[in-house]
Design a protein around this motif. Structure first.
Motif, mmCIF file in Angstrom:
data_model
loop_
_atom_site.group_PDB
_atom_site.id
_atom_site.type_symbol
_atom_site.label_atom_id
_atom_site.label_comp_id
_atom_site.label_asym_id
_atom_site.label_seq_id
_atom_site.Cartn_x
_atom_site.Cartn_y
_atom_site.Cartn_z
ATOM 1 N N LYS A 81 0.821 -1.211 0.000
ATOM 2 C CA LYS A 81 0.000 0.000 0.000
ATOM 3 C C LYS A 81 0.858 1.266 0.000
ATOM 4 C CE LYS A 81 -3.996 -2.044 2.367
ATOM 5 N NZ LYS A 81 -4.820 -2.036 3.605
ATOM 6 N N ALA A 82 2.136 1.127 0.392
ATOM 7 C CA ALA A 82 3.029 2.286 0.453
ATOM 8 C C ALA A 82 3.620 2.641 -0.904
ATOM 9 C CB ALA A 82 4.149 2.035 1.460
ATOM 10 N N GLY A 83 3.240 1.913 -1.942
ATOM 11 C CA GLY A 83 3.671 2.282 -3.281
ATOM 12 C C GLY A 83 4.676 1.364 -3.926
ATOM 13 N N ALA A 84 4.986 0.229 -3.284
ATOM 14 C CA ALA A 84 5.903 -0.727 -3.909
ATOM 15 C C ALA A 84 5.312 -1.212 -5.223
ATOM 16 C CB ALA A 84 6.143 -1.914 -2.984
ATOM 17 N N ASN A 85 6.171 -1.455 -6.198
ATOM 18 C CA ASN A 85 5.698 -2.005 -7.472
ATOM 19 C C ASN A 85 5.101 -3.387 -7.261
ATOM 20 O OD1 ASN A 85 5.566 -2.090 -10.485
ATOM 21 N ND2 ASN A 85 7.006 -3.789 -10.173
ATOM 22 N N SER A 86 5.806 -4.202 -6.464
ATOM 23 C CA SER A 86 5.296 -5.525 -6.102
ATOM 24 C C SER A 86 5.914 -5.935 -4.780
ATOM 25 C CB SER A 86 5.628 -6.566 -7.176
ATOM 26 O OG SER A 86 7.017 -6.843 -7.192
ATOM 27 N N VAL A 87 5.185 -6.752 -4.032
ATOM 28 C CA VAL A 87 5.685 -7.329 -2.787
ATOM 29 C C VAL A 87 5.484 -8.832 -2.848
ATOM 30 C CG1 VAL A 87 5.447 -7.466 -0.283
ATOM 31 C CG2 VAL A 87 5.170 -5.259 -1.435
ATOM 32 N N LEU A 105 -6.823 -10.526 -0.878
ATOM 33 C CA LEU A 105 -7.971 -10.553 -1.776
ATOM 34 C C LEU A 105 -9.103 -9.681 -1.247
ATOM 35 C CD1 LEU A 105 -8.159 -14.339 -2.780
ATOM 36 C CD2 LEU A 105 -7.607 -12.407 -4.287
ATOM 37 N N GLN A 106 -9.344 -9.782 0.043
ATOM 38 C CA GLN A 106 -10.402 -8.977 0.648
ATOM 39 C C GLN A 106 -10.109 -7.483 0.524
ATOM 40 O OE1 GLN A 106 -10.371 -10.645 4.608
ATOM 41 N NE2 GLN A 106 -11.978 -12.136 4.121
ATOM 42 N N GLU A 107 -8.824 -7.134 0.649
ATOM 43 C CA GLU A 107 -8.416 -5.730 0.555
ATOM 44 C C GLU A 107 -8.212 -5.280 -0.882
ATOM 45 O OE1 GLU A 107 -7.768 -3.436 3.274
ATOM 46 O OE2 GLU A 107 -9.052 -4.968 4.192
ATOM 47 N N GLN A 108 -8.359 -6.207 -1.824
ATOM 48 C CA GLN A 108 -8.201 -5.932 -3.255
ATOM 49 C C GLN A 108 -6.825 -5.330 -3.559
ATOM 50 O OE1 GLN A 108 -11.685 -3.513 -4.186
ATOM 51 N NE2 GLN A 108 -12.890 -5.342 -4.635
ATOM 52 N N ILE A 109 -5.803 -5.959 -2.980
ATOM 53 C CA ILE A 109 -4.423 -5.539 -3.218
ATOM 54 C C ILE A 109 -3.866 -6.433 -4.311
ATOM 55 C CG2 ILE A 109 -2.146 -5.213 -2.182
ATOM 56 C CD1 ILE A 109 -3.534 -5.038 0.544
ATOM 57 N N ASP A 110 -3.558 -5.859 -5.464
ATOM 58 C CA ASP A 110 -3.152 -6.672 -6.612
ATOM 59 C C ASP A 110 -1.652 -6.657 -6.874
ATOM 60 O OD1 ASP A 110 -2.831 -4.112 -7.554
ATOM 61 O OD2 ASP A 110 -4.331 -4.270 -9.146
#
Length: 249
Positions: A81-87, A105-110
């Motif tokens: 959420k802090a702006g990383a391209n991918s984790v 998935l619940q937070e819709q973090i892709d």
């Protein structure tokens, strides 16, 4: 194959740097990872401080980040959420990873993914594959912390930052991290930590140097039982974090 059998299969195929009791301990608590009033409350409380420290050195925005020993994904999600391209979060506790995947998935973090793989195996698979690597609250839970440090150094790109956190080994840390935290304040379950596995800053600095990492900075945590808040401090007496850099080739 059921979850427990799958975990045992993976553990048996993994190098010896695994404590099966530690894996089982966190697996039993996996369903509580995102309950901010559970045994994982301290991790939720310190997470903004961890993120602040990591970002001040690693500059997460736009980078591919590896989170070693990610557990249920508390830090992984914060970095995503802090702006990383991918984790990419890795752990050997399958139940914790499933919780992490479900919550993302619940937070819709892709921009986040999770894998059940040891850090040593991943270092062989994708050397220098990440712009920054974090390994927080893990070193004191493995038989050979030096092996983890070396693998993290191999996984980060030249010029990239690696951040570790662990607990100092001294009388003060025994009183605060075990007696007070586990028995008096009951911030975490009894037996969460073994004082013999704690690591002094000098020991960790030596492991980092041996792995070819350059020490950049450090910070400690302090807990106020009256306000029930954590703060960053210059003291490394108990819980502490360090940042290191892999030199440019």
């Amino acid at each position: 194959m059921n979850t427990q059998a799958q975990e045992q299969k993976n553990l048996s195929a993994t190098p010896a740097n695994v404590d099966s009791e530690e894996i089982n301990k966190f697996s039993q608590l996996a369903h509580k990872w995102w309950d901010k009033n559970s045994e994982f409350k301290p991790l939720h409380d310190i997470n903004p401080l961890r993120l602040e420290f990591i970002d001040s050195y690693a500059h997460l925005a736009g980078k591919n980040i590896l989170d070693v020993g990610c557990g249920g994904g508390i830090l992984s999600e914060a970095m995503a959420k802090a702006g990383a391209n991918s984790v990419t979060g890795i752990d050997l506790a399958n139940k914790s990873l499933k919780i992490a995947q479900l919550h993302a998935l619940q937070e819709q973090i892709d921009n986040i993914s999770y894998r059940m793989v040891s850090v040593e195996d991943l270092a062989i698979e994708t050397p220098a594959g990440f712009g920054a690597v974090t390994c927080m609250e893990m070193l004191e839970h493995v038989p050979d912390p030096g092996s983890v440090v070396r693998a993290c150094a191999q996984l980060v790109q030249p010029g990239g930052v690696v951040c570790f956190s662990t607990i100092n080994r001294n009388t003060k840390s025994y009183l605060q991290a075990i007696i007070a935290a586990e028995y008096i304040l009951q911030l975490m379950p009894h037996g969460t930590h073994d004082h013999r596995k704690f690591i002094t800053p000098a020991e960790l600095a030596r492991l980092c140097r041996q792995a070819g990492l350059e020490w950049l900075g450090s910070s400690g945590f302090t807990y106020n039982p009256l306000t029930r808040r954590y703060h960053l401090t210059d003291s490394l007496d108990v819980n502490y974090m360090i940042a290191c850099r892999r030199p440019l080739d």
